[in-house]
Design an enzyme around this catalytic site. Sequence first.
Site: not given
Length: 280
Positions: A2-3, A263
């Site tokens: 979550p950002e 990533r």
Amino acid sequence: MPELPELEVVKEVLQRRVVDQTIEGVQAIGGGSAILVRALTQQRLAEAVTGARIEEIDRRGKFLIFDLKPAVQDSRLYLALNFKLTGRLQLAQPKEKKLPKTHLIFSLSGGDQLRYVDQRTMGQLYLAADLSQVPDYATLGPEPFDVSLEEFRERLKPYRGEIKGILTRSEFIAGIGNAYADEMLWAARLHPYRKRTDLKSEEIDRLYEAMQSVLREAIDHVRVEMGEAIHREPRDFMAVHMKSGALCPRCGTAISVVSANQRITNFCRTCQPGGLIKGM
Ligand SMILES: [Zn+2]
């Protein structure tokens, strides 16, 4: 992970649903809670928060902060939740089946339960009397919506590396992670691996505008798609992130993917030219 946009909506829902309620009990399930909970006070979680009233919910960077008024002491207590990769909160009825990897259940006076779920048990829940004691909290940079274009330019100056890496550093600006950095760079038509030192002034201006618009539009999307189901992470609306092989919504080129440093980075080679391609 979550950002800012997801946590902003989670905050809104919790402000509506749990503020002014009392925590009647905390249940720790399995061993996960021992890893998650970090008490920076003399008290253990259950004794500290049982009977406490939830006064306010805030978000700062990727932390969600519960501002508590304990039952006995006349002091403040905070729960600072850092969700990391797979942490989620869920609002549920007591009779509802638990999601796998539910580690903590807070029973609230209104009858709901607030559950913490974390598939990889990487999140951290700090119990603190003073938020400056929480690791990585005091060093957080400003919130994106509080930064002017001029301040954005100034804050970028000390950094010399790849622009995506800079955007995701919480001490540069708080709340931006891997997913929204990809979206902003696509919106600004900048290759994620371009060096900050190579960016022209108008490109930096474009990135600033993209940061504002991508985050604001994402909050609107997430608000609609998440509803009260705060454990979900709706991201279908994204243009490039996790869309490897799909077509760029702007030019129709297949979206590229690069995996580096554990990533995933997605971008459009046509709209976001240049940059040194790593890992390919
Ligand atoms: Zn494109």
